[in-house]
Scaffold this active site. Structure first.
Site, short mmCIF file in Angstrom:
data_model
loop_
_atom_site.label_atom_id
_atom_site.label_comp_id
_atom_site.label_asym_id
_atom_site.label_seq_id
_atom_site.Cartn_x
_atom_site.Cartn_y
_atom_site.Cartn_z
CG MET A 129 16.66 -5.07 4.97
SD MET A 129 15.12 -5.18 4.04
CE MET A 129 15.26 -6.80 3.27
CG HIS A 168 7.53 -3.14 0.87
ND1 HIS A 168 8.19 -2.32 1.77
CD2 HIS A 168 8.48 -3.93 0.33
CE1 HIS A 168 9.47 -2.62 1.78
NE2 HIS A 168 9.68 -3.59 0.89
CG MET A 227 15.55 -5.60 -5.76
SD MET A 227 15.53 -7.38 -5.52
CE MET A 227 14.37 -7.51 -4.15
CB SER A 257 6.42 -7.17 -0.60
OG SER A 257 7.33 -7.14 -1.68
CG HIS A 283 13.14 -1.91 0.47
ND1 HIS A 283 13.15 -3.27 0.78
CD2 HIS A 283 14.38 -1.45 0.81
CE1 HIS A 283 14.32 -3.60 1.27
NE2 HIS A 283 15.09 -2.52 1.30
CG ASP A 285 11.27 -5.93 3.52
OD1 ASP A 285 10.61 -6.91 3.16
OD2 ASP A 285 11.76 -5.10 2.74
CG MET A 343 16.81 -3.31 -1.58
SD MET A 343 15.86 -4.85 -1.64
CE MET A 343 14.32 -4.20 -2.28
CG ASP A 388 10.70 -5.24 -2.20
OD1 ASP A 388 11.26 -4.63 -1.29
OD2 ASP A 388 9.81 -6.10 -2.00
C1 DX5 Z 1 13.63 -8.67 -0.15
C2 DX5 Z 1 12.55 -7.61 -0.20
C3 DX5 Z 1 11.32 -7.98 0.51
C4 DX5 Z 1 10.66 -9.19 -0.06
C5 DX5 Z 1 10.01 -9.92 1.07
O1 DX5 Z 1 14.82 -8.16 -0.60
O2 DX5 Z 1 13.02 -6.40 0.33
O3 DX5 Z 1 10.41 -6.89 0.61
O4 DX5 Z 1 9.68 -8.86 -1.01
O5 DX5 Z 1 9.67 -11.18 0.62
P1 DX5 Z 1 9.25 -12.35 1.64
O6 DX5 Z 1 8.10 -11.84 2.44
O7 DX5 Z 1 8.89 -13.45 0.70
O8 DX5 Z 1 10.46 -12.64 2.46
ZN ZN Z 2 11.44 -4.77 0.72
#
Ligand code: DX5
Ligand code: ZN
Length: 227
Positions: free
Chosen positions: A147, A41, A45, A16, A77, A182, A79, A43
């Protein structure tokens, strides 16, 4: 989307890039490709669905420019509340997109729109959402992002019930739907989710928080293969 890509059939680690060294991201992507990574990956947000703000389509396009020539897939991903408007903006730069079941009342429609855009369609579910909530969406799903932390931040602790939830998802959805896990995936948690049948194992801190991210990736990748 190339449905014969090995990332779809091999159990593997998806780094990620949320926790990568952003000023040296191209070099890190190259080194991960050299080490065998098949997918990354990203992320996204919005500070509404989750209490944090990260990146969007332009950043994803930059990641894709570095990763695709090396044969890697891009898994986004999302969010974000009401993510539908973003599907066309990510379509050219991603291969797979997951949106949250909790973020929109029309997940069935969203999954159809993601597939129509040429992407693998995924639903992400928070730790508090039961696996069985996905039963009626099964025909629309290419993958489920299960998750294993509450989304929003890297570096959180793995929710211990996750391997059992992955098993339930396998029973419910069968082998054709990829299960992704994840959050909090590292050396002490990866074996449990791999053994439960998860195929895409996302990791940020355990890789990029390490003094040697490529060695940390290689160690997790070896474990993902059960070696
Ligand atoms: C959290 C993300 C993850 C995050 C994982 O909301 O969706 O993809 O990057 O991070 P680690 O591996 O540090 O938990
Ligand atoms: Zn993620």
């Amino acid at each position: 989307m190339d449905r014969s890509h090995p990332a779809l059939t091999h159990t593997q680690v998806l780094p990620s890039v949320m926790s990568a060294d952003m000023l040296h991201l191209g070099d890190q992507i190259d080194a991960l490709a050299d080490a065998g990574a098949l997918a990354l990956h990203v992320d996204v947000m919005d500070n509404h669905f989750v209490p944090n703000l990260t990146v969007g389509p332009d950043f994803t396009a930059a990641v894709a420019r570095a990763a695709r020539p090396r044969g890697m897939l891009i898994d986004v991903h999302v969010m974000v509340e009401r993510p539908g408007n973003l599907i066309p903006l990510f379509a050219a730069h991603a291969d797979a997109m997951s949106v949250h079941l909790e973020a929109d009342p029309h997940p069935h429609r969203l999954l159809g729109a993601i597939r129509d855009a040429g992407l693998l369609a995924g639903i992400a579910i928070n730790p508090g959402t039961p696996a069985d909530a996905l039963a009626d969406l099964a025909p629309m799903l290419d993958y489920v992002n299960c998750m294993s932390v509450n989304p929003g931040f890297a570096g959180q602790s793995f929710v211990p019930g996750t391997p059992a939830k992955v098993r339930r998802l396998r029973d419910l959805l069968g082998d054709d739907v990829i299960i992704e896990v994840d959050g909090g995936v590292g050396p002490s948690t990866i074996d449990g989710v791999r053994d439960a049948g998860a195929r895409w194992l996302v990791s940020a801190s355990a890789i990029f928080g390490s003094p040697d991210p490529i060695a940390a990736y290689a160690d997790l990748a070896r474990r993902s293969r059960g070696a």
